[in-house]
Design a protein around this motif. Structure first.
Motif: not given
Length: 98
Positions: A74-82, A51-55, A1-6
């Motif tokens: 701050a509550d800061v983190d990374v989300w991925r499609p999974s 937001l990041k792709t899986m890779k 999934m692309s970052e844009k779609v995610f």
């Protein structure tokens, strides 16, 4: 999934739960490393999410901004499609106390 779609999926989900969202559409003139999304819900806090792709990997600037945001509380983190399979929804609902 692309970052844009995610991002479209994440934004729809967040808005359906009452969150407001800021996203810089053209980051070329913005602070390097600022997270993709700043989400907030009155009375329930704020989230900063990259937001990041899986890779996908965070840049040096993104890691530096994340570190300073976290140091500021701050509550800061990374989300991925999974993370669409539960984590994102859990975090958004958790912030709402559900």
């Amino acid at each position: 999934m692309s970052e844009k779609v995610f991002q479209v999926h994440v934004e729809r989900l967040a808005r359906s739960l009452g969150w407001s969202i800021y996203h810089t559409h053209d980051s070329r003139r913005s602070q390097p490393g600022y997270p993709d999304l700043h989400l907030w819900h009155p009375g329930h806090g704020q989230l900063f999410r990259e937001l990041k792709t899986m890779k996908g990997k965070q840049s040096v600037e993104q890691l530096a901004v994340e570190k300073t945001l976290r140091a500021a509380g701050a509550d800061v983190d990374v989300w991925r499609p999974s993370d669409l399979d539960g984590r994102i929804l859990d975090e958004l609902r958790g912030k709402l106390g559900a």
